[in-house]
Design a protein around this motif. Structure first.
Motif, PDB file in Angstrom:
ATOM      1  N   MET A   3      56.707 -16.410  22.908  1.00  0.00           N
ATOM      2  CA  MET A   3      56.648 -17.873  22.900  1.00  0.00           C
ATOM      3  C   MET A   3      55.204 -18.351  22.898  1.00  0.00           C
ATOM      4  O   MET A   3      54.344 -17.770  23.565  1.00  0.00           O
ATOM      5  N   THR A  41      45.228 -24.946  28.314  1.00  0.00           N
ATOM      6  CA  THR A  41      45.594 -24.488  29.658  1.00  0.00           C
ATOM      7  C   THR A  41      46.492 -23.256  29.646  1.00  0.00           C
ATOM      8  O   THR A  41      46.841 -22.747  30.697  1.00  0.00           O
ATOM      9  N   ALA A  42      46.863 -22.788  28.439  1.00  0.00           N
ATOM     10  CA  ALA A  42      47.833 -21.691  28.384  1.00  0.00           C
ATOM     11  C   ALA A  42      47.206 -20.329  28.619  1.00  0.00           C
ATOM     12  O   ALA A  42      47.910 -19.342  28.784  1.00  0.00           O
ATOM     13  N   LEU A  43      45.873 -20.252  28.606  1.00  0.00           N
ATOM     14  CA  LEU A  43      45.210 -18.974  28.838  1.00  0.00           C
ATOM     15  C   LEU A  43      44.555 -18.974  30.213  1.00  0.00           C
ATOM     16  O   LEU A  43      44.023 -19.993  30.662  1.00  0.00           O
ATOM     17  N   ASN A  44      44.559 -17.812  30.864  1.00  0.00           N
ATOM     18  CA  ASN A  44      43.950 -17.680  32.182  1.00  0.00           C
ATOM     19  C   ASN A  44      42.430 -17.834  32.072  1.00  0.00           C
ATOM     20  O   ASN A  44      41.788 -17.054  31.378  1.00  0.00           O
ATOM     21  N   ALA A  86      57.836 -10.620  24.725  1.00  0.00           N
ATOM     22  CA  ALA A  86      56.700 -10.096  23.968  1.00  0.00           C
ATOM     23  C   ALA A  86      57.103  -8.981  23.000  1.00  0.00           C
ATOM     24  O   ALA A  86      56.484  -8.827  21.953  1.00  0.00           O
ATOM     25  N   MET A 120      48.616 -13.054  20.626  1.00  0.00           N
ATOM     26  CA  MET A 120      49.227 -12.451  21.804  1.00  0.00           C
ATOM     27  C   MET A 120      50.746 -12.380  21.639  1.00  0.00           C
ATOM     28  O   MET A 120      51.384 -11.406  22.032  1.00  0.00           O
ATOM     29  N   GLN A 179      43.465 -10.272  28.191  1.00  0.00           N
ATOM     30  CA  GLN A 179      44.739 -10.995  28.265  1.00  0.00           C
ATOM     31  C   GLN A 179      45.723 -10.511  27.208  1.00  0.00           C
ATOM     32  O   GLN A 179      46.921 -10.421  27.459  1.00  0.00           O
ATOM     33  N   ILE A 180      45.195 -10.197  26.009  1.00  0.00           N
ATOM     34  CA  ILE A 180      46.091  -9.653  24.977  1.00  0.00           C
ATOM     35  C   ILE A 180      46.453  -8.216  25.339  1.00  0.00           C
ATOM     36  O   ILE A 180      47.583  -7.775  25.166  1.00  0.00           O
ATOM     37  N   MET A 190      46.787 -17.356  21.280  1.00  0.00           N
ATOM     38  CA  MET A 190      48.165 -17.366  21.766  1.00  0.00           C
ATOM     39  C   MET A 190      49.105 -16.754  20.734  1.00  0.00           C
ATOM     40  O   MET A 190      50.019 -15.995  21.071  1.00  0.00           O
ATOM     41  N   PHE A 241      52.897 -22.088  23.360  1.00  0.00           N
ATOM     42  CA  PHE A 241      53.122 -23.361  24.053  1.00  0.00           C
ATOM     43  C   PHE A 241      52.290 -24.492  23.464  1.00  0.00           C
ATOM     44  O   PHE A 241      51.415 -24.294  22.630  1.00  0.00           O
ATOM     45  N   GLN A 242      52.562 -25.690  23.997  1.00  0.00           N
ATOM     46  CA  GLN A 242      51.939 -26.896  23.449  1.00  0.00           C
ATOM     47  C   GLN A 242      50.436 -26.965  23.706  1.00  0.00           C
ATOM     48  O   GLN A 242      49.676 -27.296  22.821  1.00  0.00           O
ATOM     49  N   GLU A 243      50.039 -26.649  24.936  1.00  0.00           N
ATOM     50  CA  GLU A 243      48.676 -26.982  25.343  1.00  0.00           C
ATOM     51  C   GLU A 243      47.805 -25.719  25.367  1.00  0.00           C
ATOM     52  O   GLU A 243      47.769 -25.011  26.363  1.00  0.00           O
TER      53      GLU A 243
END
Lengths: 313, 553
Positions: free
Chosen positions: B102, B109-112, B97, B175, B120-121, B172, B104-106
């Motif tokens: 990084m 589902t990549a965030l809680n 960070a 972040m 989250q950020i 994402m 990701f693709q999806e």
């Protein structure tokens, strides 16, 4: 949220109605004359007639039902056939030990099982994981009374750290009360810990494979933050579910534990009532445990909405 | 761009990297001798098909390989001069960070799902900076504005499930870039998005890279995306580097056979030459088909969602009709209504001359054999416990064909779709994705249908496999004369297989005509925007040259 709560409480009414009907019919559908069952084999015809009148058995069935329900709603659970004491009073006298053990068991189990399951999932495939799994199988397979007697042998008889049996009310001081619920609570917790630890491990294993856990690691978070904030919060829903459904297990466990430790709780009350065919007490106990079970499930459903913002009703 | 890019200093240097299965030094290698570097302000695209090791390479850099499953066994990875393979996990956490990030693709589902977006950020800032709560919030809102999110205050407080896929991917990116890392690794960040959203995200990454001077390692399987965003390209296959070079060189003059094949497999956006019109009978007709979903709330207010409205389609024997559109446009709903997997709320469907839209389940049964479907995901559409032969034979057996005859037919069909005869007694997990899709096609053909519905049937496959399956479908159509209803979001695929194309948006068909007409001279603004958003539309990959402007207009 409030609307949901009201709706759920309203929905619980028909459930309890069906339970009440079942409890009512329990006595009436038992083969033979209820009065004869109650009075026993040696009762005289006069005694039988008196019991019939007392129970209203000469009225039509539906009248009997509504009379009974009416009394129930006014808090009148009837009078014990053996001791002639109102059932409500009897339950009031005996509920404290049972509630104490049940609450202590749930608290202890969660405090032990959730960390255990979490660590097992985190260290998946290592000896820690295998140890937790073996512990969980043992907890499941050893009967509650065996665990109880083993604990009594070790801690009460050999080491003399704790009393063998008995109960002191919390009103008489916390020390003596606490001493006497330690062993029953530990006994009852075994199976509950096994259940919750296993479920926590399974739920955490699923969650730790989720993309958002990888995201959390990619952010440079510490493993504890990853596990607690991103792992456990998401695993909470299945774990809460199993705590709720495991409540039934707790009720049956309380009965056995109270017998082993000679505690004057409602579990013992139920066992004695069944042996003595004290029908008003049996009926009251079925109603009480059903109501508790419905209430716990309601709490579980409310917990879902607090834990997962995606669940809205 | 290239001139400028090559002048920067190397942010990431990977030298002779090897990653093994398990922990042992002599274990099987999934990455074997990869050397790459990415400079400041440069985008290196790593392309390769599934299993080539491109994601493993990225996760190795981040130190996020699954423990005890994959372990780096040799070589070096240096980030801004610092060796990462020997770095402690604490040091790696510090670098994540802040220096490398990084996406990701999806994005779905990549965030809680149970933590609000802002928090989250905020975690990134709380862990890596000493800023107070107000300064952190300020910084986050600023970053959210930079990734062009609307209503940032509202999104800051929302949970992820309230946002679209494109918005989540922006989150994402925000972040990842909030601490201005030197290196951004993007692992197929636009693969799960619609083309128009994809285009916006690619532009966004480009712009932020220009503003922040970030080095980008961009992983993709899509040559179109490569053509849009890469400065340099590295081609990977089976854990090895095939070749690497500047974008133009790789696209115009690839030296390796594998790269040439990869490029040749990319379907062209220019439609194939039209087939002559036929007078064959109409086998499928949908008339003003509609599907409305009603959501009932507790107090009886019903909300209506029209998933499909007034859809009229005609399909003749031996022809292919494509339905194209973005996710949520209603193309799959139409297919499912036509198959009566769901019941349409209005309109009519005629299958081989019979009206089927209002038949009861029982009466419908005899018509089921006339129309069959191939699903998108070959890993989930076959029952893993049933042998391939039995899977294919199940349909005919259900319709009264003796078991032995049905198995004999299975054998014939397996040969038709190009699988070995011994496939009949094997299980689905013993086959690759492409082979499984061949099995799914054989299964669909077992009932001799008049119409075959392919719902995104090649979307999950690598381009080279995709090309083979498209060829197979074409060959089967020529031999058996089956009509094909082909549902896809991919205009390139549509251009190569369809005679006619219907473009759907918001549940309606907005444009309908021959493939050549719709894809080369679209009449509707929406169709034009879809074509404009198709990545790499300026390149004719198969012929290693840019598309002539004359041919496009």
């Amino acid at each position: 949220m409030f609307g949901y709560l009201v709706r759920r409480i309203l929905a619980a009414i028909p459930v309890m109605g069906v339970v009440a009907l079942f409890v009512f019919l329990l006595l009436r559908l038992t083969p033979g004359d209820p009065a004869a069952i109650i009075a026993g084999d040696n009762a005289s015809p006069e005694q039988l007639e008196r019991i019939r009148t007392m129970l209203g058995l000469n009225e039509p069935l539906y009248v009997q039902f509504f009379t009974w329900i009416g009394r129930l709603l006014r808090g009148d659970l009837g009078v014990s056939l053996i001791s002639n004491v109102p059932v409500l009073t009897m339950i009031g006298q005996r509920i404290e030990p049972s509630i104490s053990i049940a609450v202590a068991t749930i608290i202890l189990s969660i405090l032990v099982a959730v960390p255990l399951g979490t660590i097992a999932a985190w260290k998946h495939g290592t000896w820690i994981d295998r140890f937790v799994m073996v512990l969980s199988v043992v907890g499941f397979s050893v009967p509650v009374f065996v665990i109880g007697y083993v604990l009594i042998q070790i801690f009460a008889i050999d080491l003399r750290w704790l009393p063998v049996q008995g109960y002191r009310s919390i009103a008489a001081g916390f020390g003596p009360f606490f001493e006497r619920i330690i062993l029953p609570t530990c006994t009852l917790s075994f199976i509950y810990i096994a259940l919750i630890a296993r479920m926590t491990r399974a739920a955490m294993l699923d969650v730790l494979n989720e993309d958002y856990v990888r995201t959390a690691r990619a952010k440079g978070l510490r493993e504890t933050a990853v596990l607690l904030r991103h792992g456990l919060r998401n695993a909470a829903v299945p774990v809460i579910t199993v705590i709720g459904t495991g409540f039934a297990l707790l009720i049956s466990g309380v009965v056995v534990t109270e017998s082993v430790f000679n505690l004057p709780g409602i579990g013992r009350l139920t066992v004695d009532a069944v042996l003595a065919r004290d029908y008003p007490v049996i009926q009251a106990m079925i109603l009480l445990t059903s109501a508790l079970y419905v209430a716990v499930n309601l709490l579980v459903d409310v917990a879902y909405t607090l834990l997962d913002p995606r669940i809205r009703y | 761009m290239n001139e400028q890019a090559t002048s920067g200093s190397a942010v990431l240097e990977i030298n002779d990297l090897a990653v093994g299965l398990g922990g042992a030094a002599r274990s099987q290698r999934v990455i074997d001798g990869i050397s790459l570097h990415v400079r400041e302000r440069e985008t290196l695209c790593v392309v390769g098909e599934s299993g080539s090791g491109k994601s493993v390479t990225a996760l190795t850099v981040m130190g996020l390989l699954p423990k005890r499953v994959l372990t780096p066994v040799g070589g070096s990875v240096r980030l801004a001069g610092e060796e990462l393979l020997s770095a402690s996990s604490k040091r790696l956490r510090q670098l994540r960070a802040t220096t490398m990030a990084m996406i990701f693709q999806e994005p779905m589902t990549a965030l809680n799902p149970v933590v609000p977006i802002g928090r989250q950020i905020d975690e990134v800032l709380r862990v890596h900076t000493d800023l107070d709560a107000r300064a952190r919030r300020q910084r986050i809102l600023q970053m959210m504005e930079q990734v062009r999110l609307p209503e940032i205050e509202r999104i800051f407080a929302s949970y992820p499930h309230r946002l679209s896929g494109g918005q989540r991917q922006r989150i994402m990116i925000a972040m990842a870039l909030v601490l201005k890392p030197k290196l951004l690794i993007a692992d197929e960040p636009t693969t799960a998005l619609d083309v128009t959203t994809q285009k916006q995200i690619l532009t966004l990454i480009r712009d932020l890279q220009r503003d922040h001077g970030t080095a980008v390692l961009f992983i993709t399987h899509d040559m179109g995306v490569v053509a849009e965003i890469a400065d340099r390209v590295a081609v990977m296959r089976n854990g090895k580097l095939v070749e690497t070079g500047p974008l133009d060189t790789i696209l115009r003059a690839p030296t390796m056979e594998y790269t040439r094949n990869l490029l040749s497999s990319v379907p062209s956006l220019v439609p194939r030459p039209p087939r002559p019109r036929t007078d064959e009978p109409v086998v499928l007709e949908a008339n003003e088909l509609g599907k409305i979903y009603r959501e009932h709330s507790f107090f009886g207010h019903a909300r209506e969602v029209a998933a499909a409205q007034d859809v009229t389609l005609t399909l003749r024997k031996g022809r292919t009709l494509g339905i194209v559109g973005e996710s949520g446009s209603g193309k799959s709903t139409v297919a499912r209504c036509i198959l009566r997997l769901i019941d349409p709320t209005s309109g009519r469907v005629r299958l081989a001359g019979h009206e089927i839209s209002n038949l009861s389940r029982r009466l419908l049964r005899s018509h089921r054999r006339r129309i069959q479907i191939i699903f998108q995901d070959p890993y989930r559409s076959l029952n893993p416990r049933i042998t391939v032969g039995e899977t294919i034979a199940e349909g005919p057996v259900n319709f009264g064909v003796p078991h032995a005859d049905a198995l004999a037919k299975s054998r014939e069909l397996l040969e038709l779709v190009g699988l070995p005869p011994d496939a009949i007694s094997r299980f689905p997990h013993q086959f690759s994705g492409g082979q499984r899709q061949r099995i799914a096609i054989a299964r669909a053909l077992a009932l001799d249908p008049d119409v075959l519905v392919a719902d995104e049937a090649v979307s999950a496959l690598d381009v080279s496999v995709q090309a083979q399956v498209l060829d197979l479908l074409d060959e089967i159509q020529t031999r058996l004369g089956v009509a094909l209803l082909f549902i896809t979001h991919d205009l390139r695929v549509a251009a190569q297989i369809c005679d006619d194309v219907a473009v759907m948006q918001h549940g309606r068909v907005v444009e309908h005509g021959s493939a050549a007409q719709v894809l080369t001279s679209p009449q509707q603004a929406y169709t034009r925007s879809l074509i404009d958003a198709a990545p790499g539309r300026g390149w004719d990959f198969a012929n290693f040259r840019p598309v002539e402007t004359a041919a496009m207009s």
